[in-house]
Design a protein around this motif. Structure first.
Motif, mmCIF file in Angstrom:
data_model
loop_
_atom_site.group_PDB
_atom_site.id
_atom_site.type_symbol
_atom_site.label_atom_id
_atom_site.label_comp_id
_atom_site.label_asym_id
_atom_site.label_seq_id
_atom_site.Cartn_x
_atom_site.Cartn_y
_atom_site.Cartn_z
ATOM 1 N N LEU A 243 -4.403 31.226 -2.300
ATOM 2 C CA LEU A 243 -4.668 30.248 -3.352
ATOM 3 C C LEU A 243 -5.805 29.311 -2.936
ATOM 4 C CD1 LEU A 243 -0.981 29.412 -4.347
ATOM 5 C CD2 LEU A 243 -2.658 30.566 -5.809
ATOM 6 N N HIS A 244 -5.778 28.928 -1.674
ATOM 7 C CA HIS A 244 -6.815 28.037 -1.134
ATOM 8 C C HIS A 244 -8.193 28.702 -1.218
ATOM 9 C CE1 HIS A 244 -7.622 24.796 2.134
ATOM 10 N NE2 HIS A 244 -8.761 25.133 1.574
ATOM 11 N N VAL A 245 -8.295 29.921 -0.693
ATOM 12 C CA VAL A 245 -9.575 30.633 -0.645
ATOM 13 C C VAL A 245 -10.138 30.851 -2.045
ATOM 14 C CG1 VAL A 245 -10.621 32.872 -0.105
ATOM 15 C CG2 VAL A 245 -9.153 31.755 1.566
ATOM 16 N N ASN A 246 -9.245 31.076 -3.006
ATOM 17 C CA ASN A 246 -9.679 31.422 -4.356
ATOM 18 C C ASN A 246 -9.729 30.217 -5.304
ATOM 19 O OD1 ASN A 246 -9.942 34.579 -4.618
ATOM 20 N ND2 ASN A 246 -8.185 34.185 -3.275
ATOM 21 N N GLY A 247 -9.683 29.022 -4.745
ATOM 22 C CA GLY A 247 -9.912 27.826 -5.542
ATOM 23 C C GLY A 247 -8.756 27.372 -6.396
ATOM 24 N N HIS A 248 -7.541 27.803 -6.061
ATOM 25 C CA HIS A 248 -6.362 27.403 -6.830
ATOM 26 C C HIS A 248 -5.503 26.374 -6.104
ATOM 27 C CE1 HIS A 248 -7.126 30.517 -9.794
ATOM 28 N NE2 HIS A 248 -7.273 31.390 -8.816
ATOM 29 N N LEU A 249 -5.996 25.849 -4.998
ATOM 30 C CA LEU A 249 -5.250 24.866 -4.219
ATOM 31 C C LEU A 249 -6.171 23.721 -3.846
ATOM 32 C CD1 LEU A 249 -2.819 25.508 -1.253
ATOM 33 C CD2 LEU A 249 -4.676 23.850 -1.012
ATOM 34 N N ARG A 250 -5.701 22.510 -4.100
ATOM 35 C CA ARG A 250 -6.398 21.308 -3.642
ATOM 36 C C ARG A 250 -5.419 20.489 -2.808
ATOM 37 N NH1 ARG A 250 -7.202 18.457 -8.268
ATOM 38 N NH2 ARG A 250 -5.704 16.840 -7.695
ATOM 39 N N TYR A 251 -5.905 19.952 -1.704
ATOM 40 C CA TYR A 251 -5.056 19.125 -0.837
ATOM 41 C C TYR A 251 -5.582 17.701 -0.921
ATOM 42 C CZ TYR A 251 -1.955 17.999 3.066
ATOM 43 O OH TYR A 251 -0.950 17.469 3.850
ATOM 44 N N ASP A 252 -4.754 16.789 -1.434
ATOM 45 C CA ASP A 252 -5.165 15.430 -1.731
ATOM 46 C C ASP A 252 -4.638 14.430 -0.716
ATOM 47 O OD1 ASP A 252 -6.476 16.096 -4.157
ATOM 48 O OD2 ASP A 252 -4.573 16.030 -5.260
ATOM 49 N N TYR A 253 -5.495 13.503 -0.308
ATOM 50 C CA TYR A 253 -5.074 12.259 0.327
ATOM 51 C C TYR A 253 -5.260 11.176 -0.730
ATOM 52 C CZ TYR A 253 -6.284 14.600 4.833
ATOM 53 O OH TYR A 253 -6.401 15.450 5.894
ATOM 54 N N ILE A 254 -4.250 10.355 -0.944
ATOM 55 C CA ILE A 254 -4.301 9.337 -1.987
ATOM 56 C C ILE A 254 -3.758 8.027 -1.436
ATOM 57 C CG2 ILE A 254 -3.695 8.755 -4.372
ATOM 58 C CD1 ILE A 254 -2.771 11.767 -4.601
ATOM 59 N N MET B 188 0.815 -1.210 0.000
ATOM 60 C CA MET B 188 0.000 0.000 0.000
ATOM 61 C C MET B 188 0.851 1.264 0.000
ATOM 62 S SD MET B 188 -3.136 -0.864 -0.195
ATOM 63 C CE MET B 188 -3.666 0.837 0.015
ATOM 64 N N LEU B 189 0.459 2.208 -0.841
ATOM 65 C CA LEU B 189 1.014 3.558 -0.856
ATOM 66 C C LEU B 189 -0.030 4.502 -0.287
ATOM 67 C CD1 LEU B 189 3.238 5.621 -1.970
ATOM 68 C CD2 LEU B 189 1.707 5.833 -3.958
ATOM 69 N N ALA B 190 0.387 5.406 0.611
ATOM 70 C CA ALA B 190 -0.518 6.433 1.139
ATOM 71 C C ALA B 190 0.239 7.749 1.209
ATOM 72 C CB ALA B 190 -1.053 6.036 2.514
ATOM 73 N N VAL B 191 -0.258 8.762 0.507
ATOM 74 C CA VAL B 191 0.455 10.038 0.395
ATOM 75 C C VAL B 191 -0.526 11.196 0.510
ATOM 76 C CG1 VAL B 191 2.213 9.012 -1.114
ATOM 77 C CG2 VAL B 191 0.239 10.159 -2.144
ATOM 78 N N THR B 192 0.028 12.370 0.822
ATOM 79 C CA THR B 192 -0.720 13.615 0.662
ATOM 80 C C THR B 192 0.111 14.544 -0.212
ATOM 81 O OG1 THR B 192 0.181 14.957 2.478
ATOM 82 C CG2 THR B 192 -1.509 13.328 3.048
ATOM 83 N N ASP B 193 -0.585 15.453 -0.892
ATOM 84 C CA ASP B 193 0.145 16.408 -1.726
ATOM 85 C C ASP B 193 -0.741 17.606 -2.041
ATOM 86 O OD1 ASP B 193 2.441 17.280 -3.039
ATOM 87 O OD2 ASP B 193 1.842 16.407 -4.959
ATOM 88 N N PHE B 194 -0.077 18.725 -2.304
ATOM 89 C CA PHE B 194 -0.748 19.915 -2.814
ATOM 90 C C PHE B 194 -0.880 19.805 -4.336
ATOM 91 C CE2 PHE B 194 1.540 21.576 0.934
ATOM 92 C CZ PHE B 194 0.524 22.259 1.596
ATOM 93 N N ALA B 195 -2.005 20.229 -4.864
ATOM 94 C CA ALA B 195 -2.167 20.408 -6.305
ATOM 95 C C ALA B 195 -2.571 21.861 -6.524
ATOM 96 C CB ALA B 195 -3.217 19.451 -6.854
ATOM 97 N N LEU B 196 -1.670 22.654 -7.071
ATOM 98 C CA LEU B 196 -1.919 24.078 -7.289
ATOM 99 C C LEU B 196 -2.171 24.352 -8.764
ATOM 100 C CD1 LEU B 196 0.943 25.711 -5.144
ATOM 101 C CD2 LEU B 196 -1.303 24.905 -4.396
ATOM 102 N N THR B 197 -3.022 25.329 -9.030
ATOM 103 C CA THR B 197 -3.205 25.837 -10.386
ATOM 104 C C THR B 197 -2.914 27.324 -10.374
ATOM 105 O OG1 THR B 197 -5.569 26.170 -9.983
ATOM 106 C CG2 THR B 197 -4.912 24.096 -11.025
#
Length: 284
Positions: free
Chosen positions: A265-276, A169-178
């Motif tokens: 970036l978060h407030v304006n919808g340019h940041l997503r925080y992923d658990y995968i 199993m792989l378990a990671v978190t990461d930022f996805a920015l636009t």
């Protein structure tokens, strides 16, 4: 080796302050934003008193997604001060719990930990994109809020796949920015790099962690599970900024500016925080 490669092989400068804070007793072993539950009345808990609890909760979310078992080998890549390994040690027995980090100072802090549950704790200096382990060595690989610092997300994921057993199993978190169209991307990149660098690919031009894992879903990674935890990480920006400003740090400090930019970036919808989480496919 080019300049960006060299930079990405250095520990983030903000850890200088975090290491000092740890030794002064001002912070614990966790080095990430944490996970805040959202109730009918908004976020539960107090930013002042419950930040460490939120950080443990994020670990618990990832542990639940990976579901490591007793008598297994577990690797935490970019292990920080050992918070995740310590939490795993509380619940698992007869395991080898490995932590790797590029920063010897962080590993020195990890070395202070002793197992309370019959596990073996091992710490090693290593580059996340060139792991010093044999193929198919681990049952579980974690990486929490560190992948954005690595020279290549894709190379790290290839290394994680290599050291995992089939079915591991792989378990990671990461930022996805636009990048927002209203501001020059290179200016924002400079602010992020100044306070939170190295951050070689802030806009995920080479693919976000989720895109890269799902793109290999035909064999390398199976059973991909994704949780968008963006809303659950938001309160921590307030904590990080207020904490840094409250101890006589200039609000113009690079780390504070970077925190404020991430918050924007978060407030304006340019940041997503992923658990995968994903299962390693057949090695053939």
């Amino acid at each position: 080796m080019n300049a960006s490669t060299t930079a990405a092989n250095q520990p983030p400068a903000y850890f200088d302050r975090m290491i000092d804070a740890f030794h002064a007793g001002h912070t614990g072993r966790h080095a990430h934003l944490g996970h805040w539950d959202v109730g009918d009345d908004g976020f539960t808990g107090s930013l002042v008193t419950d930040f460490a609890a939120a950080q443990r909760r994020l670990n618990s979310e990832l542990i639940g997604m990976a579901n490591p078992t007793n008598e297994s080998r577990v690797l935490d890549v970019a292990c920080g001060f050992g918070g995740l390994v310590q939490q795993l040690d509380d619940t698992l027995t007869d395991c080898e719990l490995h932590g790797v980090n590029i920063d010897d100072r962080q590993l020195d802090i990890c070395q202070q930990l002793r197992s309370n549950n019959g596990n073996t704790l091992r710490w090693q200096a290593a580059d996340a994109c060139d792991l010093p382990f044999s193929d198919a060595m681990f049952d579980t690989v974690f990486c929490i809020e560190a992948m954005f610092h690595f020279q290549s997300r894709q190379q790290f994921l290839a290394e994680a796949k290599r050291v995992l057993k089939t079915g591991g199993m792989l378990a990671v978190t990461d930022f996805a920015l636009t990048a927002p169209a209203a501001a020059p991307a290179f200016c924002l990149e400079a602010v992020l790099a100044d306070g939170y660098g190295p951050w070689p690919d802030p806009w995920c031009r080479d693919g976000s962690a989720l895109e890269l894992i799902e793109g290999l879903n035909g064999g390398a990674w199976l059973n991909v599970r994704h949780i968008d935890a963006t809303v659950n990480t938001y309160p921590s920006y307030e904590h990080v900024v207020s904490e840094r400003c409250s101890i006589d740090i200039d609000p113009g400090d690079p780390a504070v500016r970077s925190s404020l930019l991430l918050q924007w970036l978060h407030v304006n919808g340019h940041l997503r925080y992923d658990y995968i989480a994903a299962t390693a496919g057949d090695r053939s």
